[in-house]
Design a protein around this motif. Structure first.
Motif, short mmCIF file in Angstrom:
data_model
loop_
_atom_site.label_atom_id
_atom_site.label_comp_id
_atom_site.label_asym_id
_atom_site.label_seq_id
_atom_site.Cartn_x
_atom_site.Cartn_y
_atom_site.Cartn_z
N THR A 1 -90.72 65.90 -73.03
CA THR A 1 -90.90 66.30 -74.43
C THR A 1 -91.77 67.54 -74.51
O THR A 1 -92.71 67.71 -73.72
CB THR A 1 -91.55 65.16 -75.23
N PRO A 2 -91.49 68.43 -75.44
CA PRO A 2 -92.26 69.68 -75.54
C PRO A 2 -93.76 69.46 -75.69
O PRO A 2 -94.56 70.13 -75.04
CB PRO A 2 -91.67 70.35 -76.79
N THR B 1 -86.34 63.14 -69.52
CA THR B 1 -86.28 64.15 -70.57
C THR B 1 -87.69 64.49 -71.02
O THR B 1 -88.26 63.82 -71.88
CB THR B 1 -85.46 63.65 -71.77
N TYR C 1 -95.42 70.00 -63.09
CA TYR C 1 -94.36 69.59 -62.16
C TYR C 1 -94.32 68.09 -61.97
O TYR C 1 -93.24 67.48 -61.97
CB TYR C 1 -94.57 70.29 -60.82
N GLU D 1 -92.78 66.57 -65.10
CA GLU D 1 -91.33 66.78 -65.18
C GLU D 1 -90.58 65.88 -64.21
O GLU D 1 -89.44 65.47 -64.50
CB GLU D 1 -91.00 68.25 -64.89
N LYS E 1 -89.58 75.31 -64.92
CA LYS E 1 -88.92 76.15 -65.92
C LYS E 1 -88.88 75.49 -67.29
O LYS E 1 -88.99 76.16 -68.32
CB LYS E 1 -87.50 76.49 -65.46
N THR E 2 -88.70 74.17 -67.32
CA THR E 2 -88.64 73.47 -68.61
C THR E 2 -89.93 73.67 -69.39
O THR E 2 -89.92 74.02 -70.56
CB THR E 2 -88.38 71.97 -68.39
N THR E 3 -91.04 73.43 -68.71
CA THR E 3 -92.34 73.62 -69.36
C THR E 3 -92.57 75.08 -69.71
O THR E 3 -93.07 75.40 -70.80
CB THR E 3 -93.47 73.13 -68.43
N ASP F 1 -90.41 77.33 -70.49
CA ASP F 1 -89.62 77.72 -71.66
C ASP F 1 -90.32 77.32 -72.96
O ASP F 1 -90.25 78.05 -73.96
CB ASP F 1 -88.23 77.07 -71.60
N TYR F 2 -90.98 76.18 -72.96
CA TYR F 2 -91.73 75.76 -74.15
C TYR F 2 -92.91 76.69 -74.41
O TYR F 2 -93.20 77.04 -75.56
CB TYR F 2 -92.22 74.31 -73.99
N CYS G 1 -95.30 68.25 -72.40
CA CYS G 1 -95.25 69.34 -71.41
C CYS G 1 -96.40 70.30 -71.64
O CYS G 1 -97.09 70.70 -70.69
CB CYS G 1 -93.91 70.08 -71.53
#
Length: 313
Positions: free
Chosen positions: A62-63, A60, A52, A55, A131-133, A135-136, A66
């Protein structure tokens, strides 16, 4: 329907597999760490906090960062908790059971305090989400959809699922086929003899406990990041830490057997959701099934060991 049930059983079982593998490694050194539930909780909360904060600091994410930052945060948090347990029980000779239970209480309190604090300060709508992390972490293998039911069952998971299985297989090989595993088992079974043979008992106990704690922490991370989709909720981990300890007994202290056992426990844990019309008491009975199975295995194992000891006499 069948493929979905198996898929969900695997998802439910992976946190238990991480936790049980870590506890098996710890117990092979002669330490019974009842702090595993707290360590798993700390691993999950530290991973979410790291993800968190990252992020929020970049526009932006990066995968790679993250994943790495989240993993490192979880590993550092859980390893630190295991080190505290090691210092108290190995160096200061504190009671293992009391220390483990205290560590579980501390770990849950740590996660609820810091996770809850971030939720109140930054959480949108009372919810802290990465959620971004997530999803990766949840990205499935690219060919999973092309393989039908087989792909859905075995190849539609994030990389932590396969990492848990690999770690369990490697741990089983190390414990049974290498000199390090032989020394570790010697330390756990008879530390005085191991010390007389020139084995550094303290080093092996510290390493096994800390490595075991780090692995268990990944179970907490998987549950929060993968299973819940990166959404933090205080107390959301439930009794999975204790189920991981029960799985150690069910697997007879063998990490490879723990792989199948974790999927069995995962299936028992969600069985009630596929049976319509169950009352609340019936649901509670279904939730007890993993513990009941563990007790049965423990009784059968004790009877077998007693017979073997009598035959030796």
């Amino acid at each position: 329907m069948f493929a979905t049930i198996i898929n969900k059983a695997i998802v439910q079982g992976i946190p238990l597999l991480f936790g049980s593998t870590g506890e098996i490694i710890t117990e092979k050194s002669g330490n019974l760490n009842l702090g595993i539930p707290g360590i798993m909780y700390m691993g999950g909360s530290c991973g979410v906090i790291g993800a968190y904060l990252y992020e929020r600091t970049v526009e932006t994410p990066t995968p790679f960062l993250c994943i790495i930052i989240t993993l490192l945060s979880a590993l550092i948090g859980s390893t630190l908790a295991a080190f505290i347990y090691s210092f108290l029980t190995i160096t200061l000779k504190a009671n293992q059971n009391v220390t483990g239970l205290a560590l579980t209480t501390f770990g849950v309190g740590f996660g609820d305090f810091f996770g809850g604090s971030l939720t109140k300060i930054f959480g949108e709508g009372g919810n802290l989400s990465v959620k971004t992390t997530a999803d990766y972490f949840k990205t499935a293998l690219p060919f999973a959809k092309d393989w039908g039911a087989i792909g859905e069952i075995f190849f539609s998971h994030g990389f932590l699922v396969y990492l848990a299985i690999i770690i369990a297989l490697v741990a089983s090989w190390v414990l049974n086929k290498t000199r390090v595993g032989l020394h570790l088992r010697a330390v756990g079974e008879n530390p005085a003899t191991a010390d007389a043979a020139g084995i550094n008992v303290t080093k092996y106990k510290y390493l096994a406990t800390c490595i075991g704690g780090a692995i268990a922490g990944l179970g907490g991370l998987y549950f929060i990041i993968d299973y819940t989709g990166g959404s933090w909720t205080n107390g959301g981990f439930g009794d999975r830490g204790w189920l991981a300890i029960a799985l150690v007994i069910f697997a007879l202290w063998r990490p490879s057997v723990g792989i199948l056992g974790s999927f069995v426990f995962g299936g028992l844990y969600i069985a009630y959701s596929y049976i319509s019309g169950l009352s609340r008491s019936a649901v509670a009975i279904f939730n007890m099934l993993p513990y009941v199975v563990t007790i049965i295995v423990l009784i059968l194992t004790s009877i077998r060991n007693k017979k073997e000891n009598q035959n030796r006499l």
